[in-house]
Design a protein around this motif. Structure first.
Motif, PDB file in Angstrom:
ATOM      1  N   GLU A 132      15.518 -19.801   3.089  1.00 32.64           N
ATOM      2  CA  GLU A 132      15.849 -19.152   4.358  1.00 32.64           C
ATOM      3  C   GLU A 132      15.570 -17.650   4.372  1.00 32.64           C
ATOM      4  O   GLU A 132      15.906 -16.980   5.340  1.00 32.64           O
ATOM      5  N   LEU A 133      14.974 -17.122   3.355  1.00 32.64           N
ATOM      6  CA  LEU A 133      14.694 -15.690   3.252  1.00 32.64           C
ATOM      7  C   LEU A 133      15.966 -14.891   3.529  1.00 32.64           C
ATOM      8  O   LEU A 133      16.055 -14.104   4.450  1.00 32.64           O
ATOM      9  N   PHE A 158      16.629 -10.303   0.868  1.00 26.94           N
ATOM     10  CA  PHE A 158      15.277  -9.943   1.272  1.00 26.94           C
ATOM     11  C   PHE A 158      15.218  -9.038   2.502  1.00 26.94           C
ATOM     12  O   PHE A 158      14.161  -8.517   2.822  1.00 26.94           O
ATOM     13  N   GLY A 159      16.321  -8.860   3.202  1.00 24.93           N
ATOM     14  CA  GLY A 159      16.347  -7.982   4.363  1.00 24.93           C
ATOM     15  C   GLY A 159      16.953  -6.621   4.073  1.00 24.93           C
ATOM     16  O   GLY A 159      17.024  -5.772   4.953  1.00 24.93           O
ATOM     17  N   HIS A 160      17.378  -6.420   2.845  1.00 24.61           N
ATOM     18  CA  HIS A 160      17.997  -5.152   2.454  1.00 24.61           C
ATOM     19  C   HIS A 160      16.952  -4.037   2.532  1.00 24.61           C
ATOM     20  O   HIS A 160      15.802  -4.208   2.120  1.00 24.61           O
ATOM     21  N   HIS A 161      17.352  -2.883   3.066  1.00 24.63           N
ATOM     22  CA  HIS A 161      16.397  -1.791   3.291  1.00 24.63           C
ATOM     23  C   HIS A 161      15.684  -1.341   2.023  1.00 24.63           C
ATOM     24  O   HIS A 161      14.495  -1.013   2.057  1.00 24.63           O
ATOM     25  N   GLU A 162      16.357  -1.337   0.894  1.00 29.25           N
ATOM     26  CA  GLU A 162      15.709  -0.891  -0.346  1.00 29.25           C
ATOM     27  C   GLU A 162      14.590  -1.857  -0.760  1.00 29.25           C
ATOM     28  O   GLU A 162      13.521  -1.440  -1.205  1.00 29.25           O
ATOM     29  N   PHE A 163      14.829  -3.162  -0.562  1.00 30.51           N
ATOM     30  CA  PHE A 163      13.812  -4.162  -0.893  1.00 30.51           C
ATOM     31  C   PHE A 163      12.633  -4.070   0.073  1.00 30.51           C
ATOM     32  O   PHE A 163      11.471  -4.056  -0.348  1.00 30.51           O
ATOM     33  N   THR A 164      12.916  -3.995   1.376  1.00 28.18           N
ATOM     34  CA  THR A 164      11.820  -3.940   2.347  1.00 28.18           C
ATOM     35  C   THR A 164      11.010  -2.650   2.199  1.00 28.18           C
ATOM     36  O   THR A 164       9.787  -2.674   2.373  1.00 28.18           O
ATOM     37  N   GLU A 165      11.650  -1.558   1.853  1.00 26.60           N
ATOM     38  CA  GLU A 165      10.918  -0.308   1.617  1.00 26.60           C
ATOM     39  C   GLU A 165      10.019  -0.434   0.389  1.00 26.60           C
ATOM     40  O   GLU A 165       8.898   0.083   0.370  1.00 26.60           O
ATOM     41  N   GLN A 166      10.501  -1.131  -0.640  1.00 26.47           N
ATOM     42  CA  GLN A 166       9.675  -1.347  -1.835  1.00 26.47           C
ATOM     43  C   GLN A 166       8.445  -2.183  -1.486  1.00 26.47           C
ATOM     44  O   GLN A 166       7.341  -1.901  -1.952  1.00 26.47           O
TER      45      GLN A 166
END
Length: 92
Positions: free
Chosen positions: A48-49, A54-62
Motif C-alpha cells: 500500500e506504499l 514512504f510519504g515521510h518528507h525526509e524519504f521523499t526528499e531523498q
C-alpha cells in the motif's frame, strides 16, 4: 547495539548483517538510509506504499535528490492501490 547504530554501519553490497526493525520509525530510517546509498536504481515493492514510511518528507526528499542528481531509475510497484487512489500521497 541499537537498530540506528546497526543501520549506520550497513553498506549496500557489503554488509550481510540482519537488522531487526520493530517500528514504523525504524523501517522509515532504514528506507532513508538505503535510498541515501543508492547509486543507479531504486526499486520499491509495497502493498500500500505506507505513507508513514514512504510519504515521510525526509524519504521523499531523498528520492527527489536521487532522481535529480544522478543518471538513475526508480520503479515502484504497488499491489493494493485503493488507498493511494482515494487519498493523496507525497510520492504520487
Amino acid at each position: 547495539m541499537s537498530s540506528d547504530e546497526q543501520l549506520a554501519s550497513c553498506t549496500i553490497g557489503e554488509s550481510h548483517d540482519v537488522v531487526a526493525l520493530k517500528s514504523d520509525a525504524e523501517i522509515r530510517q532504514a528506507a532513508i538510509h538505503l535510498a541515501n546509498q543508492a547509486q543507479r536504481e531504486i526499486l520499491i515493492l509495497s502493498q500500500e506504499l505506507d505513507p508513514v514510511i514512504f510519504g515521510h518528507h525526509e524519504f521523499t526528499e531523498q528520492l527527489r535528490s536521487f532522481i535529480r542528481n544522478r543518471n538513475s531509475k526508480m520503479r515502484i510497484l504497488v499491489t493494493m492501490d485503493r488507498k493511494i487512489i482515494r487519498g493523496s500521497h507525497r510520492m504520487v
